[in-house]
Design a protein around this motif. Structure first.
Motif, short mmCIF file in Angstrom:
data_model
loop_
_atom_site.label_atom_id
_atom_site.label_comp_id
_atom_site.label_asym_id
_atom_site.label_seq_id
_atom_site.Cartn_x
_atom_site.Cartn_y
_atom_site.Cartn_z
N LEU A 120 0.00 7.93 -0.41
CA LEU A 120 -1.32 8.31 -0.94
C LEU A 120 -2.21 7.09 -1.13
N ASP A 121 -1.64 6.01 -1.65
CA ASP A 121 -2.41 4.80 -1.93
C ASP A 121 -2.94 4.16 -0.65
N THR B 229 -5.52 6.53 1.12
CA THR B 229 -6.77 6.58 0.36
C THR B 229 -7.53 5.26 0.49
N SER B 230 -6.82 4.15 0.38
CA SER B 230 -7.48 2.84 0.49
C SER B 230 -8.13 2.66 1.86
N ILE C 289 -11.22 5.08 2.12
CA ILE C 289 -12.36 4.66 1.30
C ILE C 289 -12.94 3.33 1.77
N ILE D 36 -8.12 4.65 -7.82
CA ILE D 36 -7.19 4.85 -6.70
C ILE D 36 -5.76 4.71 -7.19
N CYS E 22 -3.35 7.83 -7.11
CA CYS E 22 -2.42 7.72 -5.98
C CYS E 22 -1.06 7.13 -6.36
#
Length: 156
Positions: free
Chosen positions: A18-19, A22-23, A26, A134, A138
């Protein structure tokens, strides 16, 4: 999940996935501040230093590997402290939020300054708040909920 090892691996892999996704979404696609390659090279540079930017495609795998090792270590730490800190058991949402902030503090105020002695100053602004959020959503929350499920199912 009954196994502690399985719980740590699952929560670390979910949180790490997820991290990183997402990073990348974004910072590379939405804000267009960097690229997915540079994100993974930056992670790898914690150990490989300047060699992380050599252009070797294996560096991207190292960056991903190091990222998941860190996520699994945070999952392991949470699983270890969970039975001893009542706050973590009482409100999973709040403890996940708090753990995400804790992860941000550890990474940004302890680990990164040790690994990279020269870092830009941190200002209380949108990018800083975004980086905290985040990690909360995440890392902190998934680890908290997966760990709670482990302990809840183990004690039934």
């Amino acid at each position: 999940m009954k196994s502690k090892v399985g719980t740590v691996l699952l929560s670390g892999l979910v949180a790490g996935t997820l991290d990183i996704i997402t990073s990348i979404i974004i910072y590379a696609f939405i804000l267009q501040k960097t690229t997915a390659t540079k994100i993974l090279q930056s992670i790898a540079s914690g150990i490989l230093k300047k060699d992380a930017y050599s252009g070797d495609p294996k560096v991207l795998y190292y960056g991903l590997l190091f990222h998941f090792i860190i996520a699994v270590l945070f999952a392991l730490f949470y699983l270890i402290i969970y039975p001893y800190i009542p706050f973590l058991k009482n409100n999973t949402l709040l403890s996940g939020f708090t753990y995400g902030v804790f992860v941000w503090i550890v990474m940004n105020l302890i680990v990164l300054p040790i690994v990279f002695p020269v870092l830009p100053a941190k200002n209380l602004d949108f990018p800083l708040l975004l980086s905290i959020l985040i990690l909360v959503f995440c890392i902190g929350l998934p680890i908290a909920f997966i760990t709670k499920k482990h302990y809840y199912s183990s004690n039934r």
